[in-house]
Motif scaffolding. Structure first.
Motif, PDB file in Angstrom:
ATOM      1  N   ASP A 120      -5.053   2.347  -9.857  1.00 16.01           N
ATOM      2  CA  ASP A 120      -4.065   1.754  -8.728  1.00 16.01           C
ATOM      3  C   ASP A 120      -5.070   1.358  -7.657  1.00 16.01           C
ATOM      4  N   VAL A 121      -5.710   2.290  -6.743  1.00 15.61           N
ATOM      5  CA  VAL A 121      -6.087   2.681  -5.724  1.00 15.61           C
ATOM      6  C   VAL A 121      -7.038   1.710  -5.622  1.00 15.61           C
ATOM      7  N   VAL A 122      -7.412   0.840  -6.528  1.00 15.22           N
ATOM      8  CA  VAL A 122      -8.369  -0.255  -6.643  1.00 15.22           C
ATOM      9  C   VAL A 122      -7.305  -1.408  -6.466  1.00 15.22           C
ATOM     10  N   ASP A 123      -6.052  -1.434  -7.529  1.00 15.19           N
ATOM     11  CA  ASP A 123      -4.937  -2.940  -7.698  1.00 15.19           C
ATOM     12  C   ASP A 123      -4.419  -3.127  -6.430  1.00 15.19           C
ATOM     13  N   TYR A 124      -3.746  -1.521  -6.514  1.00 20.17           N
ATOM     14  CA  TYR A 124      -2.280  -2.092  -4.791  1.00 20.17           C
ATOM     15  C   TYR A 124      -2.939  -1.206  -4.056  1.00 20.17           C
ATOM     16  N   ASP A 125      -3.900  -0.769  -3.625  1.00 25.29           N
ATOM     17  CA  ASP A 125      -4.880  -0.623  -2.081  1.00 25.29           C
ATOM     18  C   ASP A 125      -3.651   0.509  -2.266  1.00 25.29           C
ATOM     19  N   ASP A 126      -3.777   1.625  -2.368  1.00 25.93           N
ATOM     20  CA  ASP A 126      -3.237   2.725  -2.442  1.00 25.93           C
ATOM     21  C   ASP A 126      -4.235   3.907  -1.801  1.00 25.93           C
ATOM     22  N   HIS A 127      -3.526   4.850  -1.677  1.00 23.99           N
ATOM     23  CA  HIS A 127      -4.177   6.057  -1.328  1.00 23.99           C
ATOM     24  C   HIS A 127      -3.449   7.395  -2.393  1.00 23.99           C
ATOM     25  N   VAL A 128      -4.452   8.300  -2.999  1.00 23.23           N
ATOM     26  CA  VAL A 128      -4.426   9.068  -3.587  1.00 23.23           C
ATOM     27  C   VAL A 128      -4.495  10.387  -2.800  1.00 23.23           C
ATOM     28  N   ILE A 129      -3.850  11.121  -2.655  1.00 23.21           N
ATOM     29  CA  ILE A 129      -4.127  12.095  -1.989  1.00 23.21           C
ATOM     30  C   ILE A 129      -3.945  13.844  -2.866  1.00 23.21           C
ATOM     31  N   ILE A 130      -5.520  14.087  -3.265  1.00 21.01           N
ATOM     32  CA  ILE A 130      -5.074  15.558  -4.749  1.00 21.01           C
ATOM     33  C   ILE A 130      -5.216  16.906  -3.373  1.00 21.01           C
TER      34      ILE A 130
ATOM     35  N   MET B 196       0.960  -1.504  -0.143  1.00 22.26           N
ATOM     36  CA  MET B 196       0.565   0.396   0.041  1.00 22.26           C
ATOM     37  C   MET B 196       0.635   1.554   0.111  1.00 22.26           C
ATOM     38  N   ALA B 197       0.217   2.294  -0.933  1.00 23.34           N
ATOM     39  CA  ALA B 197       1.213   3.496  -0.600  1.00 23.34           C
ATOM     40  C   ALA B 197       0.904   4.320  -0.399  1.00 23.34           C
ATOM     41  N   THR B 198       0.739   5.999  -0.657  1.00 25.56           N
ATOM     42  CA  THR B 198       0.256   7.157  -0.770  1.00 25.56           C
ATOM     43  C   THR B 198       0.900   8.307  -1.368  1.00 25.56           C
ATOM     44  N   THR B 199       0.652   8.693  -2.451  1.00 22.49           N
ATOM     45  CA  THR B 199       1.066   9.278  -3.396  1.00 22.49           C
ATOM     46  C   THR B 199       0.130  10.549  -3.302  1.00 22.49           C
ATOM     47  N   ALA B 200       0.612  11.831  -3.170  1.00 20.45           N
ATOM     48  CA  ALA B 200      -0.232  13.239  -4.133  1.00 20.45           C
ATOM     49  C   ALA B 200      -0.224  13.573  -5.502  1.00 20.45           C
ATOM     50  N   THR B 201      -0.819  13.706  -5.580  1.00 19.21           N
ATOM     51  CA  THR B 201      -1.065  14.618  -6.839  1.00 19.21           C
ATOM     52  C   THR B 201      -1.589  16.045  -7.054  1.00 19.21           C
ATOM     53  N   ASN B 202      -1.558  17.366  -7.655  1.00 19.06           N
ATOM     54  CA  ASN B 202      -2.182  18.570  -7.679  1.00 19.06           C
ATOM     55  C   ASN B 202      -3.248  17.961  -8.175  1.00 19.06           C
ATOM     56  N   ILE B 203      -4.511  18.436  -8.979  1.00 24.55           N
ATOM     57  CA  ILE B 203      -5.394  18.095  -8.850  1.00 24.55           C
ATOM     58  C   ILE B 203      -5.576  18.629 -10.839  1.00 24.55           C
ATOM     59  N   SER B 204      -4.639  19.254 -11.470  1.00 25.82           N
ATOM     60  CA  SER B 204      -4.521  19.468 -12.615  1.00 25.82           C
ATOM     61  C   SER B 204      -3.957  18.376 -13.338  1.00 25.82           C
ATOM     62  N   GLU B 205      -2.914  17.256 -12.409  1.00 26.81           N
ATOM     63  CA  GLU B 205      -2.033  15.636 -13.082  1.00 26.81           C
ATOM     64  C   GLU B 205      -3.759  15.012 -12.372  1.00 26.81           C
ATOM     65  N   ALA B 206      -4.167  15.728 -11.506  1.00 23.51           N
ATOM     66  CA  ALA B 206      -4.874  14.100 -11.141  1.00 23.51           C
ATOM     67  C   ALA B 206      -6.289  14.040 -12.274  1.00 23.51           C
ATOM     68  N   ARG B 207      -6.929  15.167 -13.457  1.00 25.31           N
ATOM     69  CA  ARG B 207      -7.502  15.726 -13.858  1.00 25.31           C
ATOM     70  C   ARG B 207      -6.767  14.044 -14.887  1.00 25.31           C
ATOM     71  N   LYS B 208      -5.780  14.736 -15.891  1.00 24.44           N
ATOM     72  CA  LYS B 208      -5.091  14.100 -16.854  1.00 24.44           C
ATOM     73  C   LYS B 208      -5.070  12.244 -16.477  1.00 24.44           C
ATOM     74  N   ASN B 209      -4.650  12.097 -14.705  1.00 25.34           N
ATOM     75  CA  ASN B 209      -4.895  10.803 -14.956  1.00 25.34           C
ATOM     76  C   ASN B 209      -5.359   9.678 -14.218  1.00 25.34           C
ATOM     77  N   LEU B 210      -6.914   9.822 -14.025  1.00 25.98           N
ATOM     78  CA  LEU B 210      -7.744   9.760 -13.588  1.00 25.98           C
ATOM     79  C   LEU B 210      -8.004   8.429 -13.346  1.00 25.98           C
ATOM     80  N   LYS B 211      -7.587   7.956 -14.781  1.00 28.07           N
ATOM     81  CA  LYS B 211      -7.905   6.109 -15.016  1.00 28.07           C
ATOM     82  C   LYS B 211      -6.933   5.820 -14.044  1.00 28.07           C
ATOM     83  N   LYS B 212      -5.299   5.712 -14.058  1.00 28.73           N
ATOM     84  CA  LYS B 212      -4.770   5.140 -13.718  1.00 28.73           C
ATOM     85  C   LYS B 212      -4.652   5.479 -12.180  1.00 28.73           C
ATOM     86  N   LEU B 213      -4.697   6.445 -11.984  1.00 23.41           N
ATOM     87  CA  LEU B 213      -4.884   6.938 -10.433  1.00 23.41           C
ATOM     88  C   LEU B 213      -5.585   5.772  -9.525  1.00 23.41           C
TER      89      LEU B 213
END
Length: 93
Positions: free
Chosen positions: A21-31, A1-18
């Motif tokens: 990853d959240v579902v497949d690897y139990d990750d958390h993403v801080i936007i 499990m990993a926690t990553t942070a990204t800004n809102i603009s990058e999150a918009r660009k990469n929403l599918k991958k984010l």
């Protein structure tokens, strides 16, 4: 499990991958958002788990009962019952 942070603009660009990853690897993403209005993305499975935990620990009585059960477990004070016995006990309440 990993926690990553990204800004809102990058999150918009990469929403599918984010979200994958959240579902497949139990990750958390801080936007991160302006004015520290950040958001965390987690899987629905984990969200439901957190809700259940908060419910179980939500009252002093529940916390006390859970602590007592853990103490009994640690002391080896256990009783195994059959499904039929469990069903009977469940129906009495």
């Amino acid at each position: 499990m990993a926690t990553t942070a990204t800004n809102i603009s990058e999150a918009r660009k990469n929403l599918k991958k984010l979200t994958d990853d959240v579902v497949d690897y139990d990750d958390h993403v801080i936007i991160t958002k302006p004015k520290n209005r950040n958001v965390v993305i987690m899987s629905e499975k984990e969200y439901q788990s957190w809700k259940e935990t908060m419910y179980l620990l939500g009252t002093e009585a529940n916390r006390k009962n859970l602590d007592e059960s853990l103490e009994q477990l640690n002391r080896g004070n256990l009783k195994t019952i059959s499904k039929e016995e469990w069903d009977k006990l469940s129906n009495e309440n």
